[in-house]
Design a protein around this motif. Structure first.
Motif, PDB file in Angstrom:
ATOM      1  N   GLY A   1       0.821  -1.205   0.000  1.00 52.09           N
ATOM      2  CA  GLY A   1       0.000   0.000   0.000  1.00 52.09           C
ATOM      3  C   GLY A   1       0.852   1.251   0.000  1.00 52.09           C
ATOM      4  N   ALA A   2       0.195   2.370   0.078  1.00 51.72           N
ATOM      5  CA  ALA A   2       0.898   3.658   0.121  1.00 51.72           C
ATOM      6  C   ALA A   2       1.694   3.780   1.403  1.00 51.72           C
ATOM      7  CB  ALA A   2      -0.116   4.802  -0.012  1.00 51.72           C
ATOM      8  N   ALA A   3       2.548   4.802   1.472  1.00 52.87           N
ATOM      9  CA  ALA A   3       3.341   5.041   2.684  1.00 52.87           C
ATOM     10  C   ALA A   3       2.411   5.189   3.883  1.00 52.87           C
ATOM     11  CB  ALA A   3       4.190   6.285   2.507  1.00 52.87           C
ATOM     12  N   GLY A   4       2.728   4.455   4.954  1.00 50.13           N
ATOM     13  CA  GLY A   4       1.909   4.483   6.157  1.00 50.13           C
ATOM     14  C   GLY A   4       0.655   3.632   6.062  1.00 50.13           C
ATOM     15  N   ILE A   5       0.474   2.927   4.927  1.00 50.50           N
ATOM     16  CA  ILE A   5      -0.706   2.070   4.727  1.00 50.50           C
ATOM     17  C   ILE A   5      -0.301   0.601   4.575  1.00 50.50           C
ATOM     18  CG2 ILE A   5      -2.704   1.598   3.244  1.00 50.50           C
ATOM     19  CD1 ILE A   5      -2.932   4.172   4.824  1.00 50.50           C
ATOM     20  N   GLY A   6       0.747   0.343   3.799  1.00 52.15           N
ATOM     21  CA  GLY A   6       1.189  -1.034   3.578  1.00 52.15           C
ATOM     22  C   GLY A   6       1.631  -1.693   4.877  1.00 52.15           C
ATOM     23  N   THR A   7       1.342  -2.996   4.998  1.00 56.72           N
ATOM     24  CA  THR A   7       1.644  -3.708   6.245  1.00 56.72           C
ATOM     25  C   THR A   7       2.310  -5.045   5.976  1.00 56.72           C
ATOM     26  OG1 THR A   7      -0.526  -4.792   6.315  1.00 56.72           O
ATOM     27  CG2 THR A   7      -0.324  -2.657   7.444  1.00 56.72           C
ATOM     28  N   VAL A   8       3.023  -5.501   6.995  1.00 58.11           N
ATOM     29  CA  VAL A   8       3.547  -6.863   7.056  1.00 58.11           C
ATOM     30  C   VAL A   8       3.106  -7.439   8.397  1.00 58.11           C
ATOM     31  CG1 VAL A   8       5.585  -8.330   7.106  1.00 58.11           C
ATOM     32  CG2 VAL A   8       5.529  -6.337   5.596  1.00 58.11           C
ATOM     33  N   LYS A   9       2.373  -8.575   8.361  1.00 62.56           N
ATOM     34  CA  LYS A   9       1.933  -9.229   9.591  1.00 62.56           C
ATOM     35  C   LYS A   9       2.741 -10.491   9.813  1.00 62.56           C
ATOM     36  CE  LYS A   9      -2.860  -7.560   9.494  1.00 62.56           C
ATOM     37  NZ  LYS A   9      -4.288  -7.947   9.519  1.00 62.56           N
ATOM     38  N   VAL A  10       3.160 -10.702  11.078  1.00 55.75           N
ATOM     39  CA  VAL A  10       3.927 -11.892  11.442  1.00 55.75           C
ATOM     40  C   VAL A  10       3.326 -12.488  12.710  1.00 55.75           C
ATOM     41  CG1 VAL A  10       6.046 -11.045  10.398  1.00 55.75           C
ATOM     42  CG2 VAL A  10       5.591 -10.570  12.806  1.00 55.75           C
TER      43      VAL A  10
ATOM     44  N   GLY B   1       8.957   2.275  10.374  1.00 56.86           N
ATOM     45  CA  GLY B   1       7.559   1.882  10.473  1.00 56.86           C
ATOM     46  C   GLY B   1       7.088   1.939  11.907  1.00 56.86           C
ATOM     47  N   SER B   2       5.848   1.482  12.123  1.00 57.41           N
ATOM     48  CA  SER B   2       5.272   1.405  13.467  1.00 57.41           C
ATOM     49  C   SER B   2       4.669   0.031  13.663  1.00 57.41           C
ATOM     50  CB  SER B   2       4.207   2.494  13.654  1.00 57.41           C
ATOM     51  OG  SER B   2       3.147   2.316  12.719  1.00 57.41           O
ATOM     52  N   VAL B   3       4.538  -0.383  14.950  1.00 57.83           N
ATOM     53  CA  VAL B   3       4.141  -1.755  15.267  1.00 57.83           C
ATOM     54  C   VAL B   3       2.912  -1.749  16.164  1.00 57.83           C
ATOM     55  CG1 VAL B   3       4.824  -3.688  16.743  1.00 57.83           C
ATOM     56  CG2 VAL B   3       6.324  -2.949  14.912  1.00 57.83           C
ATOM     57  N   SER B   4       1.985  -2.699  15.911  1.00 56.75           N
ATOM     58  CA  SER B   4       0.875  -2.979  16.833  1.00 56.75           C
ATOM     59  C   SER B   4       0.785  -4.487  17.019  1.00 56.75           C
ATOM     60  CB  SER B   4      -0.444  -2.420  16.297  1.00 56.75           C
ATOM     61  OG  SER B   4      -0.802  -3.051  15.084  1.00 56.75           O
ATOM     62  N   TYR B   5       0.307  -4.886  18.196  1.00 55.87           N
ATOM     63  CA  TYR B   5       0.240  -6.318  18.531  1.00 55.87           C
ATOM     64  C   TYR B   5      -1.160  -6.660  19.013  1.00 55.87           C
ATOM     65  CZ  TYR B   5       0.894 -10.668  21.165  1.00 55.87           C
ATOM     66  OH  TYR B   5       0.769 -11.939  21.662  1.00 55.87           O
TER      67      TYR B   5
ATOM     68  N   GLU C   1       6.745   2.564   6.604  1.00 62.20           N
ATOM     69  CA  GLU C   1       6.892   3.985   6.294  1.00 62.20           C
ATOM     70  C   GLU C   1       7.077   4.196   4.797  1.00 62.20           C
ATOM     71  OE1 GLU C   1       9.850   7.703   7.580  1.00 62.20           O
ATOM     72  OE2 GLU C   1      10.076   5.705   8.478  1.00 62.20           O
ATOM     73  N   LEU C   2       7.692   3.204   4.120  1.00 63.41           N
ATOM     74  CA  LEU C   2       7.973   3.307   2.689  1.00 63.41           C
ATOM     75  C   LEU C   2       6.743   2.862   1.899  1.00 63.41           C
ATOM     76  CD1 LEU C   2      10.392   3.706   0.568  1.00 63.41           C
ATOM     77  CD2 LEU C   2      10.505   1.200   0.602  1.00 63.41           C
ATOM     78  N   THR C   3       6.474   3.503   0.774  1.00 64.02           N
ATOM     79  CA  THR C   3       5.370   3.060  -0.071  1.00 64.02           C
ATOM     80  C   THR C   3       5.708   1.727  -0.739  1.00 64.02           C
ATOM     81  OG1 THR C   3       3.920   3.579  -1.928  1.00 64.02           O
ATOM     82  CG2 THR C   3       6.193   4.408  -2.072  1.00 64.02           C
ATOM     83  N   THR C   4       4.734   0.834  -0.755  1.00 62.16           N
ATOM     84  CA  THR C   4       4.886  -0.456  -1.457  1.00 62.16           C
ATOM     85  C   THR C   4       3.718  -0.647  -2.428  1.00 62.16           C
ATOM     86  OG1 THR C   4       3.751  -1.526   0.416  1.00 62.16           O
ATOM     87  CG2 THR C   4       6.155  -1.559   0.423  1.00 62.16           C
ATOM     88  N   ALA C   5       3.150   0.474  -2.877  1.00 62.16           N
ATOM     89  CA  ALA C   5       1.929   0.429  -3.682  1.00 62.16           C
ATOM     90  C   ALA C   5       2.107  -0.341  -4.978  1.00 62.16           C
ATOM     91  CB  ALA C   5       1.463   1.849  -3.968  1.00 62.16           C
ATOM     92  N   GLY C   6       3.290  -0.388  -5.517  1.00 64.48           N
ATOM     93  CA  GLY C   6       3.486  -1.084  -6.788  1.00 64.48           C
ATOM     94  C   GLY C   6       3.779  -2.561  -6.636  1.00 64.48           C
ATOM     95  N   MET C   7       3.812  -3.032  -5.425  1.00 71.74           N
ATOM     96  CA  MET C   7       4.166  -4.433  -5.196  1.00 71.74           C
ATOM     97  C   MET C   7       2.900  -5.292  -5.059  1.00 71.74           C
ATOM     98  SD  MET C   7       7.323  -3.947  -2.508  1.00 71.74           S
ATOM     99  CE  MET C   7       8.732  -2.918  -2.923  1.00 71.74           C
TER     100      MET C   7
END
Length: 954
Positions: free
Chosen positions: A14-23, A54-58, A79-85
């Motif tokens: 997603g856009a900067a501040g929108i894209g996420t990675v969940k683990v 970036g920022s983290v929530s649990y 924090e980085l945009t990943t919209a094209g991925m």
């Protein structure tokens, strides 16, 4: 700090501040080091570079993002945009651990998560090189939880001749050396008849004698055609053994009526819901003497289930069966358990496609778990059957030609629709995957050629094989478990599962039931809310299957309640199972995509393992030997911080192998009327093939297509066909009816009765097994006047049921008694100087059929010495034949002489235990019964007999 790579994740670009990675699990922002998109070779997170943070929530309660990962989910917002991925891009995620941990490979830790340094002790000896070890293992055969026959140890008869008349069904005549003392209606077991005889397996299994024309002759009807007239079916290895009937084994029959035809159609009406499916095998004993009544006696199949209390079968032809018939009907499981002498294995199978047929091979012993220790079970097991090939021929060489495959020496158990792989054929075009298109004998079946064949007669390699790769309607299970609790590997014909079973959930309210009846009457119960038809419930320690639910306070179940007396105010538990398919294993999916890269092949023998601790909240690891031969952990079931009760009732379990024709069971999501031929929608059709038949409330419905959970192209009040008993048979049920939402839907097209092969079992407790110190209990008979003929001084057994330290007969207490009697010593004191012979008879073969003929007394009451014992003793009994207990098994014999006390050390003997399903007779129809027989060399000698033992709770 320790760095590690996270392999489980969800990437949402997603856009900067929108894209996420969940683990999975809790990972702080400080622990994230580096994340790289390895598909595009772009860095998307770097803890030391501006713009890549970036920022983290649990969320500790998220248990759905990663199936079977139970410790919450961390979301890193980039924090980085990943919209094209793309979310399918591969990520490399590197994090720092909080602590530096040193841990050996998986098998280097025990079930308590300690480095495996404790001195282990094996709790089982399972070398099957010379046989099935019947003193240590039990074969239990059921149809929808109905127990029918059991073998009586030590009752083998020597056969001089055994022949068939070649009729349909064939009458088998046996002559013996010994006087057999059997009568019409006596149950027997026959195994290992001559395999070169066509239809040989139809003469194998459990049967009821048609008659006994002489003291050394008996006859029974086989399950179909066996050989030709007067052909011998005897081998040097043929086994003939007397059987007994389990407690309350017979159906609760009201009437048996003939339609007067030739052959006659027999209608059996039961007093309550019989719970049987079309195609169920039955044995019928006719006690009336009307015209041709015996044509209705023998081995049959239920051809039509008319309704919940009546069914039909066809009597043998050659006469009209007059009505006013009386008799007893038993279910007839065709299960078999065969020793494989050439490789030391054991073969287990339900023996046919009957719905609800269940072949169980389990250790007689329940192995005692000790807190603070881990148990590790392992076995060499084949979860997909394979068969040697005798011949392969085809009707032509073109695509579409019919190929006939004949197996060598073992029934294939296949039905139309099963998938097989043919290998080891030299001739081109034959090797490959096929779907079974026809079955004509127990050892031959047909498939359709999918490529051009090199010749109509195939040339075979040294070891041509048929591998059964996919099927529907039957499951193979392996692990420490029983009908109520435990853990096991399961392959259901398409999916490998890790399963945990428990029966700790108590249903609302209480119930009442009377003996030999299958109607539960509830008080404050919610049967409609909490149960579905097909669910299994536990009542006074015994497992029953729910067959119909009338309302919130009334249901029917099978088998009938086998307890000795009426009970009321009793709590009922439901048996629950949690299945995790291998695709959702939380450590290694065994498909090449896990960290080990191992790809499992279930057509080859696997070394399966399960290690567990209990504590009520321990974990369970499902393990398997991987590509390098070392054990790897595939899945862990964690039970701490999850449940509000123990994850199963007890850690004390037997080792068990079973094959069950359970079919897939689901439920309707909405009501259907009696005329609908459009679609039906069920809650889960994932195990249903694209075409088949289902069974709803006594109606068979055939469907021709499946889309997700919707079945379409319906034929109402239909039939289904299977190859069983040597021929293709068609079965039917009731008329088209309306069915309500949540009604159970059973799949009926069982297209394989698979065999399970295993080669040994190991159960190891780390840290050795420490024997608890406890009391020595004793039973005695003092001042006994002896003669030169044996008399039974007394008998002991575990009480059939127990709870809160109180013992009772079957069904009196809440639990089946799983304790163990550990024999200590036998003492003989003679009042006169004469030789005395004492023998211990385990499970006397002449134990009374009527349990009321034995008076069992508890040790606990003050009048009986007040010992806190789980054992009962008996000095009053009337044996079925003879004046004293007869073998059975003689487990010791002892000669004492002189007037001083003589002691026989009994500690080397194995423990006395009980049956898995409960009963009022001797094992396996109840607890082990030990009878002490005694005699002297002269009449009127006096002696005192004392038996001492300890008890272990299991």
């Amino acid at each position: 700090m320790s760095k590690k790579l996270i392999s489980k994740y969800q990437f949402e670009p997603g856009a900067a501040g929108i894209g996420t990675v969940k683990v999975p699990g809790k990972v702080t922002l400080e622990q994230f080091i580096l994340i790289t998109n390895s598909t595009t070779n772009n860095l998307i997170f770097n803890f030391i570079e501006d713009g890549f943070g970036g920022s983290v929530s649990y969320n500790s309660n998220d248990d759905s993002t990663f199936p079977n990962v139970l410790n919450g989910v961390t979301t890193l917002t980039l924090e980085l945009t990943t919209a094209g991925m793309l979310s399918s891009h591969r990520l490399n995620i590197m994090v720092d651990g909080i602590d530096l941990k040193i841990r050996p490979y998986d098998f280097g830790t025990d079930a308590i998560e300690r480095i495996r340094t404790a001195d282990p002790q094996s709790l089982i000896d399972a070398d099957f090189e010379y046989g099935l070890q019947s003193t240590k293992w039990l074969g239990l055969s059921l149809i929808r939880n109905y127990p029918s026959f059991f073998e009586i140890p030590g009752t083998d008869l020597t056969i001089t001749s055994m022949s068939t008349n070649g009729a349909n069904p064939s009458l088998i005549t046996i002559n013996t050396v010994e006087t057999h003392a059997l009568v019409t209606g006596s149950p027997i077991t026959v195994q290992a008849v001559l395999r070169s005889v066509s239809g040989y397996s139809r003469a194998e299994g459990a049967f009821i004698l048609f008659d006994a024309p002489g003291a050394t002759q008996m006859r029974y009807f086989a399950k179909g055609i066996v050989g030709t007239a007067s052909q011998s079916v005897l081998t040097d290895n043929t086994i003939l053994r007397k059987n007994g009937f389990f407690t309350s084994a017979g159906l609760n029959v009201s009437t048996i009526v003939s339609d007067g035809g030739n052959p006659s159609i027999i209608t059996v009406t039961t007093a309550s819901n019989h719970g049987l499916f079309p195609g169920s095998p039955i044995s019928v004993v006719i006690s009336s003497g009307g015209s041709n009544h015996q044509l209705a006696a023998g081995a049959f199949f239920i051809e039509q289930v008319i309704n919940q209390t009546s069914f039909k079968y066809t009597a043998r032809s050659s006469g009209v069966v007059a009505s006013s018939i009386t008799g007893t009907v038993y279910t007839r499981p065709d299960c078999f358990y065969i020793h494989r002498p050439f490789d030391g294995g054991v073969l287990v199978s339900p023996g046919g496609p009957a719905i609800g047929a269940h072949a169980i091979r389990a250790t007689k012993k329940y192995f005692r778990y000790q807190s603070g220790k881990g148990l590790f079970f392992s076995t060499g097991t084949l979860l997909k059957p394979n068969y040697d090939v005798q011949s392969v021929t085809a009707t032509g060489t073109s695509v579409g030609s019919v190929i006939t495959i004949t197996t060598d020496g073992t029934d294939h158990g296949l039905q139309i629709g099963a998938t097989i792989e043919l290998l080891g054929i030299f001739t081109s075009g034959y090797n490959g995957q096929y779907t079974v298109s026809g079955v004509d004998t127990d050892t031959s079946f047909q498939v359709v050629a999918t490529s051009v064949l090199g010749n109509v007669a195939a040339s075979l390699d040294l070891r041509p094989r048929v591998y059964v790769t996919l099927w529907n309607g039957s499951s193979i299970r392996v692990g420490p478990h029983d009908d109520q609790n435990g853990i096991f590997w399961e392959f259901n014909g398409s999916v490998l599962n890790a399963v945990i079973r428990n029966s700790v959930l108590q249903l609302s309210g209480t119930v009442a039931v009377v003996p030999d009846n299958n109607t539960l009457t509830g008080t404050n119960t919610r049967f409609l809310d909490q149960l579905r038809v097909g669910d299994e419930i536990v009542l006074r320690g015994m497992v029953h299957t729910v067959t119909s639910i009338q309302d919130q306070t009334s249901l029917s179940m099978v088998p009938d309640f086998r307890g000795v007396s009426s009970v009321s105010g009793v709590r009922v538990c439901i048996v629950r199972e949690t299945r995790v398919p291998s695709s959702q294993f939380n450590i290694d999916t065994l498909d090449g995509n896990g960290p080990s890269g191992f790809v499992i092949n279930l057509s080859r023998m696997q070394m399966l393992g399960i290690q567990y601790s209990w504590y009520g909240a321990g974990f369970v690891d499902f393990m398997i030997r991987g590509a390098d031969g070392n054990f790897l952990t595939a899945h862990r079931i964690k039970n701490n911080n999850m449940n509000d009760e123990a994850y199963m009732r007890s850690g004390n379990l037997p080792v068990r192998y079973s094959v069950i024709n359970d079919g897939a069971r689901t439920a309707l999501t909405s009501t259907i009327n009696s005329t609908s031929t459009g679609t039906i929608t069920v809650s889960d059709a994932s195990r249903y093939p694209n075409t088949g038949s289902v069974y709803i409330n006594n109606e068979i419905i055939t469907y021709s297509a499946k889309a997700n959970n919707t079945l379409s192209g319906l034929t109402r009040a239909s039939t289904f066909s299977t190859f069983t008993g040597g021929s293709n048979r068609t079965f039917s049920a009731g008329v088209a009816s309306s069915h309500a939402a949540n009604d159970s839907v059973f799949f009926t097209n069982i297209n394989c009765s698979p065999t399970l092969n295993h080669w040994g079992s190991s159960l190891i407790m780390d840290g050795k097994f420490d024997s608890d110190r406890g009391y020595l209990f004793s039973a005695q008979k003092l001042s006994l006047t002896l003669s030169t003929t044996f008399q039974t001084a007394f008998m002991i057994r575990l009480s059939p049921s127990v709870s809160n330290g109180l013992v009772g007969d079957l069904g009196i207490r809440d639990l089946l008694n799983r304790a163990q009697i550990l024999l200590n010593a036998l003492e003989i004191t003679a009042a006169t100087s004469v030789a005395i012979i004492v023998e211990g008879i385990l499970n006397p073969s002449n134990y009374p059929v009527n349990p009321a003929s034995v008076t069992w007394t508890s040790f606990s009451p003050e009048a009986s010495s007040g010992q806190p014992s789980f054992t009962q003793f008996a000095t009053t009994y009337t044996f079925e034949s003879g004046a004293f207990a007869r073998p059975g098994e003689t487990i010791f014999s002892f000669v004492a002489g002189g007037t001083d006390t003589k002691t026989l050390d009994l500690t080397p003997l194995k423990e006395l235990s009980t049956t898995p399903i409960g009963g009022r007779g001797t094992f396996p129809n109840g607890p082990d019964v030990l009878a002490i027989n005694i005699r002297s060399l002269t009449n009127n000698a006096l002696a005192h007999v004392v038996l001492r033992w300890a008890e272990a709770q299991a």
